[in-house]
Scaffold this motif. Structure first.
Motif, PDB file in Angstrom:
ATOM      1  N   SER A  22      40.655 104.778  55.949  1.00  6.57           N
ATOM      2  CA  SER A  22      41.158 103.543  55.363  1.00  6.57           C
ATOM      3  C   SER A  22      42.300 103.762  54.396  1.00  6.57           C
ATOM      4  O   SER A  22      43.155 102.883  54.235  1.00  6.57           O
ATOM      5  CB  SER A  22      40.018 102.799  54.652  1.00  6.57           C
ATOM      6  OG  SER A  22      39.442 103.598  53.647  1.00  6.57           O
ATOM      7  N   SER A  23      42.373 104.920  53.747  1.00  9.80           N
ATOM      8  CA  SER A  23      43.429 105.140  52.754  1.00  9.80           C
ATOM      9  C   SER A  23      44.818 105.092  53.363  1.00  9.80           C
ATOM     10  O   SER A  23      45.793 104.826  52.659  1.00  9.80           O
ATOM     11  CB  SER A  23      43.227 106.484  52.051  1.00  9.80           C
ATOM     12  OG  SER A  23      43.294 107.549  52.975  1.00  9.80           O
ATOM     13  N   GLY A  24      44.926 105.330  54.655  1.00  6.23           N
ATOM     14  CA  GLY A  24      46.248 105.281  55.269  1.00  6.23           C
ATOM     15  C   GLY A  24      46.372 104.343  56.434  1.00  6.23           C
ATOM     16  O   GLY A  24      47.458 103.839  56.728  1.00  6.23           O
ATOM     17  N   ARG A  82      39.263 113.031  54.502  1.00  7.67           N
ATOM     18  CA  ARG A  82      40.181 113.698  53.589  1.00  7.67           C
ATOM     19  C   ARG A  82      40.552 115.104  54.065  1.00  7.67           C
ATOM     20  O   ARG A  82      41.731 115.477  54.099  1.00  7.67           O
ATOM     21  CB  ARG A  82      39.582 113.765  52.183  1.00  7.67           C
ATOM     22  CG  ARG A  82      40.430 114.585  51.214  1.00  7.67           C
ATOM     23  CD  ARG A  82      39.851 114.635  49.807  1.00  7.67           C
ATOM     24  NE  ARG A  82      40.602 115.550  48.977  1.00  7.67           N
ATOM     25  CZ  ARG A  82      41.757 115.256  48.383  1.00  7.67           C
ATOM     26  NH1 ARG A  82      42.296 114.066  48.525  1.00  7.67           N
ATOM     27  NH2 ARG A  82      42.391 116.150  47.645  1.00  7.67           N
ATOM     28  N   LEU A  94      47.801 110.531  56.749  1.00  5.90           N
ATOM     29  CA  LEU A  94      46.538 110.093  56.175  1.00  5.90           C
ATOM     30  C   LEU A  94      45.633 109.551  57.267  1.00  5.90           C
ATOM     31  O   LEU A  94      46.104 108.923  58.220  1.00  5.90           O
ATOM     32  CB  LEU A  94      46.776 109.007  55.125  1.00  5.90           C
ATOM     33  CG  LEU A  94      47.622 109.440  53.923  1.00  5.90           C
ATOM     34  CD1 LEU A  94      48.073 108.218  53.133  1.00  5.90           C
ATOM     35  CD2 LEU A  94      46.819 110.385  53.037  1.00  5.90           C
ATOM     36  N   ASP A 134      47.439 109.481  45.139  1.00  4.62           N
ATOM     37  CA  ASP A 134      46.648 109.233  43.942  1.00  4.62           C
ATOM     38  C   ASP A 134      47.350 108.211  43.051  1.00  4.62           C
ATOM     39  O   ASP A 134      48.335 107.583  43.452  1.00  4.62           O
ATOM     40  CB  ASP A 134      46.401 110.542  43.192  1.00  4.62           C
ATOM     41  CG  ASP A 134      47.694 111.288  42.890  1.00  4.62           C
ATOM     42  OD1 ASP A 134      48.769 110.636  42.853  1.00  4.62           O
ATOM     43  OD2 ASP A 134      47.641 112.520  42.711  1.00  4.62           O
ATOM     44  N   SER A 165      47.111  98.912  53.960  1.00  6.00           N
ATOM     45  CA  SER A 165      47.346  98.636  52.533  1.00  6.00           C
ATOM     46  C   SER A 165      48.483  99.485  51.971  1.00  6.00           C
ATOM     47  O   SER A 165      49.433  98.964  51.369  1.00  6.00           O
ATOM     48  CB  SER A 165      46.064  98.888  51.734  1.00  6.00           C
ATOM     49  OG  SER A 165      45.022  98.072  52.179  1.00  6.00           O
ATOM     50  N   LEU A 166      48.392 100.794  52.135  1.00  4.18           N
ATOM     51  CA  LEU A 166      49.424 101.677  51.616  1.00  4.18           C
ATOM     52  C   LEU A 166      50.762 101.419  52.310  1.00  4.18           C
ATOM     53  O   LEU A 166      51.823 101.437  51.665  1.00  4.18           O
ATOM     54  CB  LEU A 166      49.017 103.135  51.791  1.00  4.18           C
ATOM     55  CG  LEU A 166      50.045 104.174  51.343  1.00  4.18           C
ATOM     56  CD1 LEU A 166      50.368 104.010  49.861  1.00  4.18           C
ATOM     57  CD2 LEU A 166      49.551 105.586  51.621  1.00  4.18           C
ATOM     58  N   GLY A 176      43.802 111.754  50.234  1.00  3.84           N
ATOM     59  CA  GLY A 176      43.131 110.472  50.092  1.00  3.84           C
ATOM     60  C   GLY A 176      41.655 110.645  49.781  1.00  3.84           C
ATOM     61  O   GLY A 176      41.154 111.755  49.593  1.00  3.84           O
ATOM     62  N   ILE A 177      40.936 109.519  49.760  1.00  5.30           N
ATOM     63  CA  ILE A 177      39.528 109.550  49.366  1.00  5.30           C
ATOM     64  C   ILE A 177      38.607 109.103  50.498  1.00  5.30           C
ATOM     65  O   ILE A 177      37.431 108.825  50.274  1.00  5.30           O
ATOM     66  CB  ILE A 177      39.278 108.679  48.124  1.00  5.30           C
ATOM     67  CG1 ILE A 177      39.691 107.222  48.391  1.00  5.30           C
ATOM     68  CG2 ILE A 177      40.001 109.244  46.914  1.00  5.30           C
ATOM     69  CD1 ILE A 177      39.336 106.262  47.261  1.00  5.30           C
ATOM     70  N   SER A 178      39.124 109.018  51.713  1.00  2.90           N
ATOM     71  CA  SER A 178      38.293 108.582  52.830  1.00  2.90           C
ATOM     72  C   SER A 178      37.398 109.726  53.302  1.00  2.90           C
ATOM     73  O   SER A 178      37.516 110.873  52.853  1.00  2.90           O
ATOM     74  CB  SER A 178      39.170 108.103  53.991  1.00  2.90           C
ATOM     75  OG  SER A 178      39.662 109.202  54.730  1.00  2.90           O
ATOM     76  N   ASP A 183      49.340 113.902  47.409  1.00  2.00           N
ATOM     77  CA  ASP A 183      48.098 113.172  47.609  1.00  2.00           C
ATOM     78  C   ASP A 183      48.348 111.715  47.199  1.00  2.00           C
ATOM     79  O   ASP A 183      49.076 111.461  46.236  1.00  2.00           O
ATOM     80  CB  ASP A 183      46.993 113.777  46.729  1.00  2.00           C
ATOM     81  CG  ASP A 183      45.614 113.653  47.328  1.00  2.00           C
ATOM     82  OD1 ASP A 183      45.222 112.527  47.688  1.00  2.00           O
ATOM     83  OD2 ASP A 183      44.928 114.676  47.438  1.00  2.00           O
TER      84      ASP A 183
END
Length: 334
Positions: free
Chosen positions: A69-71, A20, A66, A47, A75-76, A15-17, A45
């Motif tokens: 926030s990415s996980g 990561r 994750l 992506d 949202s995901l 992810g991009i948090s 990943d």
């Protein structure tokens, strides 16, 4: 597919948090454990190619490892549910309840769990109302030592212990670096405890509580992920009554927030034995220095067995043979 046959599990990591690197370490350890349990594992990943990959590959189970926030903001998890992909962990709505520390704390306080007194401040309000005026009111309401932290996020990033009023402005800036909303709460002094909750469809149960003793006295990011920075006691050295209180509170937190499969609930137990809720983690760290693996080891089990059973539970749930939260959870609907 028979229960003795390994499943195809996609482990999500990266992810991009801000977390990561921690997520990548968690993902590798989960992948190794599931491979040892006999499953076919793909490490991915999250992506731009992930959703098309899942739509075409249709894995048996997705295991999100994750952080940030990415996980963890839901949202995901909502997208995975929309794809119809069986996923380990909580639903999107439940994850959002836990991701927001003010929301989780409010719900837990209503459920009767002790929560530190706090004031929640948005960055916009902080600027519009004037930092000095806002902090003056904060100090009038909350005296003594404080904890300032982002309203969302993990790994203690952006968290500051404030001992004097002069330290408060910088602590606010640090918290706002990681989130648009900050929480200023009264510091509770005591023993920091993490309780892992496992739910394989028959209701939540707890693994042995882990006691945390950082060498600096503060369990910050470095203390969490650098070996030797913290001493862990698994199981905790707390007395029987204190352990019963903190594990009961963890079950209440898991149920109240509507969590599923796996969570880690963090507390401070004060000198009177009262467990004070700090936060709930729907995708807790699973690295070599993380708390859930320590709890698994203290339980006499191993990661391959625990993660493997979670995979079986998620797969069975997708076929309608396992309930979402276990009987009598009393939790919000997922």
């Amino acid at each position: 597919m028979s229960e003795s046959t390994g499943l195809h599990v996609v482990v999500l990591a990266g992810g991009i948090s801000h977390e990561r690197d921690v997520s990548l370490r968690s993902g590798r350890r989960v992948a190794d454990a599931l491979t040892a349990a006999g499953h076919r594992v793909t490490l991915r990943d999250p992506d731009a190619g992930l959703l098309p990959f899942l739509a075409s590959e249709r894995p048996d189970v997705v295991f999100p490892a994750l952080h940030g926030s990415s996980g963890e903001d839901g949202s995901l998890l909502d997208l995975l549910a929309a794809l119809g992909v069986p996923t380990i962990g909580s639903s999107g709505p439940a994850a959002r309840r836990a991701w927001s520390k003010p929301v989780a704390s409010s719900l837990l306080a209503e459920a009767g769990v002790a929560v530190p007194e706090s004031i929640v401040l948005s960055h916009e309000a902080f600027r519009e109302l004037g930092a000095s005026s806002v902090l003056r009111v904060v100090r009038e309401k909350l005296d003594g030592e404080l904890v300032v932290k982002p309203a969302s996020g993990g790994s203690a990033q952006g968290v500051t212990i404030v001992e004097t009023t002069d330290e408060l402005p910088r602590a606010m800036v640090e918290a706002f670096t990681y989130a648009d909303v900050a929480v200023v709460e009264r510091r509770i002094v005591g023993t920091e405890i993490a309780v892992t909750v496992i739910d394989n469809g028959d209701g939540p149960t707890t693994l042995p509580a882990v006691e945390i003793e950082p060498t600096t006295g503060i369990y910050g990011f470095q203390a969490r992920y650098n070996a030797g920075e913290t001493t862990f006691y698994a199981p905790s050295r707390l007395g029987e009554a204190e352990l019963a209180a903190v594990t009961d509170a963890a079950i209440i937190a898991h149920r109240t927030l509507g969590l599923r499969d796996l969570s880690r609930i963090d507390f401070i137990v004060d000198a009177s034995g009262t467990p004070w809720f700090l936060e709930a983690n729907v995708l807790p760290g699973l690295t070599e220095t993380s708390l859930v693996p320590l709890a698994i080891e203290a339980s006499g089990s191993d990661a391959a067995s625990i993660y493997g059973q979670l995979v079986r539970t998620a797969h069975a749930r997708s076929r309608g043979s396992v309930s979402g939260s276990g009987p009598g959870s009393g939790s919000p609907q997922n």
